[in-house]
Design an enzyme around this catalytic site. Sequence first.
Site, PDB file in Angstrom:
ATOM      1  N   GLU A  94       3.649  -5.829   7.415  1.00 19.22           N
ATOM      2  CA  GLU A  94       2.994  -4.757   8.167  1.00 19.22           C
ATOM      3  C   GLU A  94       3.488  -4.606   9.606  1.00 19.22           C
ATOM      4  O   GLU A  94       3.590  -3.490  10.124  1.00 19.22           O
ATOM      5  CB  GLU A  94       1.471  -4.970   8.168  1.00 19.22           C
ATOM      6  CG  GLU A  94       0.786  -4.623   6.858  1.00 19.22           C
ATOM      7  CD  GLU A  94       0.741  -5.783   5.878  1.00 19.22           C
ATOM      8  OE1 GLU A  94      -0.006  -5.699   4.887  1.00 19.22           O
ATOM      9  OE2 GLU A  94       1.466  -6.791   6.100  1.00 19.22           O
ATOM     10  N   GLU A 137      -2.239  -9.302  -0.334  1.00 21.67           N
ATOM     11  CA  GLU A 137      -3.665  -9.396   0.012  1.00 21.67           C
ATOM     12  C   GLU A 137      -4.529  -9.345  -1.245  1.00 21.67           C
ATOM     13  O   GLU A 137      -5.547 -10.028  -1.338  1.00 21.67           O
ATOM     14  CB  GLU A 137      -4.030  -8.284   0.988  1.00 21.67           C
ATOM     15  CG  GLU A 137      -3.438  -8.521   2.380  1.00 21.67           C
ATOM     16  CD  GLU A 137      -3.640  -7.350   3.314  1.00 21.67           C
ATOM     17  OE1 GLU A 137      -4.221  -7.543   4.397  1.00 21.67           O
ATOM     18  OE2 GLU A 137      -3.201  -6.221   2.976  1.00 21.67           O
ATOM     19  N   ALA A 169       0.847  -1.189   0.000  1.00 18.56           N
ATOM     20  CA  ALA A 169       0.000   0.000   0.000  1.00 18.56           C
ATOM     21  C   ALA A 169       0.882   1.238   0.000  1.00 18.56           C
ATOM     22  O   ALA A 169       2.053   1.186   0.378  1.00 18.56           O
ATOM     23  CB  ALA A 169      -0.919  -0.001   1.220  1.00 18.56           C
ATOM     24  N   GLY A 197      -0.462  -5.086   1.010  1.00 12.98           N
ATOM     25  CA  GLY A 197      -1.703  -5.020   0.255  1.00 12.98           C
ATOM     26  C   GLY A 197      -1.620  -5.715  -1.086  1.00 12.98           C
ATOM     27  O   GLY A 197      -2.633  -6.171  -1.621  1.00 12.98           O
TER      28      GLY A 197
END
Length: 260
Positions: free
Chosen positions: A135, A115, A66, A112
């Site tokens: 993360e 994910e 992200a 992300g």
Amino acid sequence: MSYQNILLEKESGIAKLSINRPKKLNALNRETLGEIHSAFAELETDDEVKVIIITGSGEKAFVAGADISEFADYSVEEGKNLAAKGQKEVFDRIANFKKPVIAAINGFALGGGLELAMAAHFRIASDNAKMGLPETSLGVIPGYGGTQRLPQLVGKGRAMEMIMNAGMIDAKQALQYGLVNHVTSAEELMELASKTAHKIMRNSMVAISRAIEAINANDEDGVNGFDKEVENFGKSFDTEDFKEGTSAFLEKRKADFPNK
């Protein structure tokens, strides 16, 4: 519809959606997530598109995470809203999409990005791919479904280890873990993804859609996956595809499904 951060190409029933921010290693910002949401809304109503392949532009990254600069100063409530909106509008939508979604992981798939790949129905990786959920090294946890989908794919213990150590695994290890279905060379990745999509399209897309729904039902709270399977199995008997499929089998010919 025109997009700034993704590329959407359609050919022979296959839509290729490429995250197109190569200078940022295809990192996901709010605008990109909004475009992915809009693209899937478009693909949902396009009857010509049967299978979707998600990949990244360039040779280095699928999606390297992200865009941290966007949420570095967020409050608790803003952080919760970011995760909730992203899950609802993009990640859960992809996971429950009625058409098959394949992730072609062509490099780094981190945070992300992993994910996003895990939200797809299955994954194919190039042999230079690296995957991980880093993360916790930033003082946060995965927020786009990583803590839920990773254990489903690799098991609780391995998911705990990957999230706690915040490291990366290579494509070979991802294959061993069951995180990806196939590994091939970078040069052959999109060819394998396309071949896989064409193989899927030989079958009834109506049946595949109902199979996706039944498989996903096992993960829903308060839903009995076996009951959903029984329900969708029964519904199959009232389709043109079932009539064509059984007729073709009895007549010893290849089925030509109308997808109705």
